[in-house]
Design a protein around this motif. Structure first.
Motif, PDB file in Angstrom:
ATOM      1  N   LEU A 149       0.803  -1.214   0.000  1.00  0.00           N
ATOM      2  CA  LEU A 149       0.000   0.000   0.000  1.00  0.00           C
ATOM      3  C   LEU A 149       0.840   1.269   0.000  1.00  0.00           C
ATOM      4  O   LEU A 149       0.318   2.363  -0.231  1.00  0.00           O
ATOM      5  N   GLU A 150       2.139   1.138   0.242  1.00  0.00           N
ATOM      6  CA  GLU A 150       3.023   2.299   0.139  1.00  0.00           C
ATOM      7  C   GLU A 150       3.143   2.782  -1.307  1.00  0.00           C
ATOM      8  O   GLU A 150       3.496   3.939  -1.561  1.00  0.00           O
ATOM      9  N   GLY A 151       2.879   1.878  -2.246  1.00  0.00           N
ATOM     10  CA  GLY A 151       2.881   2.270  -3.649  1.00  0.00           C
ATOM     11  C   GLY A 151       4.256   2.324  -4.288  1.00  0.00           C
ATOM     12  O   GLY A 151       4.412   2.919  -5.369  1.00  0.00           O
ATOM     13  N   LYS A 152       5.237   1.704  -3.685  1.00  0.00           N
ATOM     14  CA  LYS A 152       6.588   1.710  -4.244  1.00  0.00           C
ATOM     15  C   LYS A 152       6.738   0.583  -5.278  1.00  0.00           C
ATOM     16  O   LYS A 152       6.215  -0.510  -5.097  1.00  0.00           O
ATOM     17  N   GLY A 153       7.475   0.857  -6.350  1.00  0.00           N
ATOM     18  CA  GLY A 153       7.717  -0.166  -7.357  1.00  0.00           C
ATOM     19  C   GLY A 153       8.610  -1.269  -6.831  1.00  0.00           C
ATOM     20  O   GLY A 153       9.548  -1.013  -6.075  1.00  0.00           O
ATOM     21  N   PHE A 154       8.323  -2.503  -7.224  1.00  0.00           N
ATOM     22  CA  PHE A 154       9.131  -3.641  -6.770  1.00  0.00           C
ATOM     23  C   PHE A 154       9.299  -4.704  -7.851  1.00  0.00           C
ATOM     24  O   PHE A 154      10.162  -5.572  -7.743  1.00  0.00           O
ATOM     25  N   ALA A 155       8.499  -4.671  -8.902  1.00  0.00           N
ATOM     26  CA  ALA A 155       8.505  -5.722  -9.920  1.00  0.00           C
ATOM     27  C   ALA A 155       9.248  -5.247 -11.173  1.00  0.00           C
ATOM     28  O   ALA A 155       8.984  -4.151 -11.695  1.00  0.00           O
ATOM     29  N   GLU A 156      10.158  -6.078 -11.658  1.00  0.00           N
ATOM     30  CA  GLU A 156      10.945  -5.715 -12.841  1.00  0.00           C
ATOM     31  C   GLU A 156      10.079  -5.797 -14.093  1.00  0.00           C
ATOM     32  O   GLU A 156       9.450  -6.833 -14.358  1.00  0.00           O
ATOM     33  N   PRO A 157      10.004  -4.742 -14.894  1.00  0.00           N
ATOM     34  CA  PRO A 157       9.154  -4.762 -16.091  1.00  0.00           C
ATOM     35  C   PRO A 157       9.705  -5.697 -17.162  1.00  0.00           C
ATOM     36  O   PRO A 157      10.921  -5.903 -17.268  1.00  0.00           O
ATOM     37  N   HIS A 158       8.830  -6.261 -17.924  1.00  0.00           N
ATOM     38  CA  HIS A 158       9.213  -7.137 -19.031  1.00  0.00           C
ATOM     39  C   HIS A 158       9.857  -6.287 -20.131  1.00  0.00           C
ATOM     40  O   HIS A 158       9.406  -5.165 -20.406  1.00  0.00           O
ATOM     41  N   PRO A 159      10.891  -6.795 -20.777  1.00  0.00           N
ATOM     42  CA  PRO A 159      11.552  -5.990 -21.830  1.00  0.00           C
ATOM     43  C   PRO A 159      10.655  -5.753 -23.041  1.00  0.00           C
ATOM     44  O   PRO A 159      10.853  -4.788 -23.777  1.00  0.00           O
ATOM     45  N   ARG A 160       9.681  -6.625 -23.258  1.00  0.00           N
ATOM     46  CA  ARG A 160       8.751  -6.440 -24.378  1.00  0.00           C
ATOM     47  C   ARG A 160       7.315  -6.541 -23.849  1.00  0.00           C
ATOM     48  O   ARG A 160       6.617  -7.536 -24.076  1.00  0.00           O
ATOM     49  N   PRO A 161       6.864  -5.528 -23.128  1.00  0.00           N
ATOM     50  CA  PRO A 161       5.542  -5.600 -22.504  1.00  0.00           C
ATOM     51  C   PRO A 161       4.415  -5.438 -23.520  1.00  0.00           C
ATOM     52  O   PRO A 161       4.613  -4.924 -24.625  1.00  0.00           O
ATOM     53  N   MET A 162       3.241  -5.899 -23.135  1.00  0.00           N
ATOM     54  CA  MET A 162       2.068  -5.730 -23.987  1.00  0.00           C
ATOM     55  C   MET A 162       1.719  -4.256 -24.143  1.00  0.00           C
ATOM     56  O   MET A 162       1.285  -3.811 -25.217  1.00  0.00           O
ATOM     57  N   PHE A 163       1.864  -3.480 -23.059  1.00  0.00           N
ATOM     58  CA  PHE A 163       1.570  -2.050 -23.074  1.00  0.00           C
ATOM     59  C   PHE A 163       2.793  -1.304 -22.557  1.00  0.00           C
ATOM     60  O   PHE A 163       3.567  -1.832 -21.769  1.00  0.00           O
ATOM     61  N   PRO A 164       2.979  -0.068 -22.974  1.00  0.00           N
ATOM     62  CA  PRO A 164       4.130   0.706 -22.491  1.00  0.00           C
ATOM     63  C   PRO A 164       4.096   0.852 -20.969  1.00  0.00           C
ATOM     64  O   PRO A 164       3.042   1.027 -20.358  1.00  0.00           O
ATOM     65  N   ASN A 165       5.276   0.775 -20.348  1.00  0.00           N
ATOM     66  CA  ASN A 165       5.403   0.910 -18.896  1.00  0.00           C
ATOM     67  C   ASN A 165       6.001   2.261 -18.531  1.00  0.00           C
ATOM     68  O   ASN A 165       6.795   2.824 -19.286  1.00  0.00           O
ATOM     69  N   PRO A 166       5.644   2.786 -17.356  1.00  0.00           N
ATOM     70  CA  PRO A 166       6.379   3.948 -16.858  1.00  0.00           C
ATOM     71  C   PRO A 166       7.795   3.521 -16.501  1.00  0.00           C
ATOM     72  O   PRO A 166       8.084   2.324 -16.370  1.00  0.00           O
TER      73      PRO A 166
END
Length: 339
Positions: A149-166
Motif C-alpha cells: 500500500l506504500e505504492g513503491k515499485g518492486f517488480a521488474e518490467p518485461h523488456p517487451r511488454p504488452m503495453f508501455p510501462n512507466p
C-alpha cells in the motif's frame, strides 16, 4: 465529539422470523443500511468478515457497492482475517474499492476470530511456515499488505511488454494514495496493540479482550488503548492515530425496543474461553436514553476512543436498524457531548 458508525455481523437465516433469509438479502440490505445511516448523519458503515458461515465473507464487492451508493460515510471492515488473504490480490481489490469510494475506506484487519471449521485458511491455500503459528502468518501477510500500500515499485518490467510501462520498477495497480494510513488492526491483547502501533496502524478494539488483569472489561480495554497510544508516540509516527471500540447499545424508546432488548441490558461483563484463554466480553447496554447516558459516561474505553461502532441486529431488517441508529444519534449522543 466522536465518530459514530455501525458494525454489522451480516447474519442471514432462512427462518420465518428473519428479515435476512439469504446471502443476497444481507448484501442488498447492508448497502441500504449504509445509505440510511449516511442520511441520518452517522459517520461509518462497517462489516464483519467470517468464512464458512452464514455471514458476510468477501468484503470488497460490498465495500465497492456501498462506496458507489454513498458520498460521505466511512466504509470499513471489522475485521478481515489475514490468515486467509493473499496480500497482493487484496492490495488490488482494496485500491479499486477505495477509488470507487473516493478515499473513504477504513479497513480493519487482524489475525481473525475463532473459526467455523478447523484451520479454514488451509482450504484457501495458506499454511504457516515451519515453526510459524497461524497468528504469525497473519501478521506476515499484514506486513506485506502494508508495504504494497506504500505504492513503491518492486517488480521488474518485461523488456517487451504488452503495453508501455512507466520508467523504473512497477507497483500494483490500481493504487489509491492515502489508504495505507486508513488500515486498522483488531487487537484483543495489549502486546498486539503495541505491535499495531509500531506498524503505524490505527486500533480497533471490539467487545472482547483477553483477560489480562481481572479488571472490568472497559477498564482493561481503556488501558490497552492508553498503552497503544504510548507505543505510537514512542514509534515516532507524525500523524495522530485513530482508535475505535465496538459496543452493543440499544436505546429503549418504544414497546418494540422493550420487546427485543428490555431484558438484555446487564450490569456485568461476560467471561468465557477462546483459544484456551480466558476472555472478557463487554456488557450490553439497553435502557431508556437518560439511563443510557449515565451508564455510558462510566465506560473508560469509550472515553479513550475517537470512534464508536454500534453493533446492529441486522436480521431485524433495515427499517428497524435505522431506528436503532437514529435513537442513539438523536437521543443519546448529544447528552454525552458526542454530537
Amino acid at each position: 465529539m466522536k465518530k459514530i458508525g455501525f458494525l454489522s455481523f451480516g447474519h442471514w437465516d432462512p427462518a420465518p422470523h428473519s428479515a435476512t433469509r439469504s446471502a443476497r438479502d444481507v448484501l442488498l440490505q447492508s448497502i441500504d443500511l449504509a445509505v440510511a445511516a449516511e442520511e441520518l448523519g452517522a459517520d461509518g458503515a462497517y462489516f464483519r468478515v467470517h468464512h464458512f458461515a452464514r455471514q458476510l465473507a468477501s468484503p470488497f464487492p460490498l465495500l465497492a457497492a456501498v462506496g458507489a451508493r454513498t458520498s460521505r460515510i466511512e466504509i470499513g471492515t471489522g475485521v478481515i482475517d489475514m490468515r486467509y488473504e493473499n496480500p497482493f490480490y487484496m492490495a488490488e481489490d482494496a485500491g479499486a474499492a477505495d477509488l470507487i469510494a473516493g478515499g473513504r475506506l477504513q479497513l480493519g484487519i487482524s489475525r481473525g476470530s475463532p473459526e467455523q471449521v478447523i484451520n479454514g485458511w488451509r482450504h484457501f491455500g495458506y499454511q504457516p511456515a515451519e515453526g510459524q503459528t497461524d497468528a504469525e502468518m497473519a501478521r506476515q501477510h499484514a506486513e506485506i499488505f502494508l508495504e504494497l500500500l506504500e505504492g513503491k515499485g518492486f517488480a521488474e518490467p518485461h523488456p517487451r511488454p504488452m503495453f508501455p510501462n512507466p520508467p523504473g520498477l512497477l507497483r500494483l495497480e490500481p493504487y489509491s494514495e492515502g489508504l495505507r494510513e486508513r488500515i486498522w488492526w483488531g487487537a484483543a491483547t495489549t502486546p498486539t496493540a503495541v505491535w499495531a502501533a509500531q506498524q503505524g496502524m490505527n486500533l480497533q478494539s471490539s467487545t472482547l479482550v483477553f483477560d489480562e488483569t481481572g479488571q472490568p472489561f472497559h477498564v482493561q480495554q481503556a488501558e490497552q488503548i492508553r498503552t497503544y497510544k504510548a507505543a505510537w508516540r514512542e514509534a515516532g509516527h507524525t500523524r495522530t492515530p485513530r482508535v475505535s471500540v465496538s459496543r452493543s447499545i440499544f436505546a429503549i424508546t418504544n414497546d418494540l425496543d422493550r420487546q427485543y432488548f428490555g431484558a438484555q441490558g446487564r450490569d456485568t461483563d461476560g467471561f468465557g474461553r477462546i483459544d484456551n484463554r480466558r476472555a472478557a466480553f463487554g456488557r450490553t447496554y439497553a435502557a431508556e436514553p437518560d439511563k443510557l447516558i449515565e451508564e455510558l459516561r462510566q465506560d473508560e474505553a469509550i472515553a479513550e476512543a475517537d470512534t464508536l461502532l454500534l453493533t446492529v441486529p441486522n436480521t431485524l431488517g433495515v427499517e428497524y436498524n435505522t431506528h436503532v441508529l437514529e435513537a442513539i444519534l438523536k437521543d443519546v449522543a448529544p447528552g454525552l457531548g458526542w454530537r
